[in-house]
Design a protein around this motif. Sequence first.
Motif, PDB file in Angstrom:
ATOM      1  N   ILE A  53       0.838  -1.187   0.000  1.00 19.39           N
ATOM      2  CA  ILE A  53       0.000   0.000   0.000  1.00 19.39           C
ATOM      3  C   ILE A  53       0.879   1.244   0.000  1.00 19.39           C
ATOM      4  O   ILE A  53       1.774   1.381   0.834  1.00 19.39           O
ATOM      5  N   GLU A  67      -3.517   4.545  -6.349  1.00 19.45           N
ATOM      6  CA  GLU A  67      -4.181   4.028  -5.169  1.00 19.45           C
ATOM      7  C   GLU A  67      -3.278   4.165  -3.950  1.00 19.45           C
ATOM      8  O   GLU A  67      -2.052   4.221  -4.064  1.00 19.45           O
ATOM      9  N   THR A 173      -8.478   5.988   2.287  1.00 16.51           N
ATOM     10  CA  THR A 173      -7.896   4.996   1.384  1.00 16.51           C
ATOM     11  C   THR A 173      -8.581   5.116   0.031  1.00 16.51           C
ATOM     12  O   THR A 173      -9.815   5.135  -0.052  1.00 16.51           O
ATOM     13  N   LYS A 175      -9.000   3.580  -3.834  1.00 15.84           N
ATOM     14  CA  LYS A 175      -8.830   2.402  -4.669  1.00 15.84           C
ATOM     15  C   LYS A 175      -9.521   2.630  -6.006  1.00 15.84           C
ATOM     16  O   LYS A 175     -10.382   3.508  -6.141  1.00 15.84           O
TER      17      LYS A 175
END
Length: 322
Positions: A53, A67, A173, A175
């Motif tokens: 990540i 992302e 977050t 995505k």
Amino acid sequence: MPSAFQFQCHLVLIFLAASKGETRYLEVRDAGEDDPFLLLSEDLKRELSAGQIYRRSLRCIDMLSIEGQFTFTAEQPQLHCATFFIGEPEELITIDYDFVNIDCQGGEFLKVFDGWILKGEKFPSSLDHPLTTSQRYVDFCESGNIQRSIRSSQNVAMIFFRIQQPGNGFTVTVKKISNLFPCNVISQTPSGRFTMVIPHQHRNCSFSIIYPVVIKISDLILGHLNGLFLKKPSAGCAGVGDFVELLGGAGLDPSKMFPLADLCHSFHGSAQMKIGCDNTVLRMVSSGKHINRVTFEYHQLDLQETETRKENSIEEFCLPSI
């Protein structure tokens, strides 16, 4: 002189496409000297191993095409902040709140907008978006834990926030998910090729290219039903429920742009136009009765490009402005 729109969008996306393995910044004059757009490269995406990540802090004014998990923590009062998210044409963006510590009662806020707003203009326009303008905003201070995950309707989204108390902030977050039938798109690059398909849907779809370009339509299918083409109208697009229009202008909102050409006849071949406007939009209007499809390619207009091409060509527009 370049317009403010060109400076904030056109040059930002040029450098987004041109960055070569390092993080680059572009100053946004209206936001202040310390508020740059962050331009992330494709090399960084490739360097991240599977399952890893990407994490980093957000600036008050930021732009992201990758992302990851992003955190903003105020060191001083920040009153007018925004982060722009952009994906590939075939991607939708999801934004999840991981942690939020803001004082809603004290005037702080955190809002997600489904699309982009720049200089008061929206993409997609209100005419082309399935939600009303008010529904496109998700205000954390109003929804709280009720809606901690937001998905965009196209390949762009953004967040607005005001953080006045030092130490307050949030973590999100971001995505990307696949979109089988992309409708409204902002291109990250000054050149490319794209096929837009609207399968029996009553909707309008816009493909926005924030560069002066040469655009060439190589295939257009309108009114395709059960393997047969409907009879072509005699002349013009008046009263036709399915057509493609080319728009040009100096802003973000297609509904406020100047119509350059209408195409309402299916064809296989080549129709080309030079558009020197700050923003070029190909917009398909679909009645929902048929399967409509258009394939086109585009490249940035060379300022020295004056030669007459062999392909079918439509009149040049906006060229004095570039």
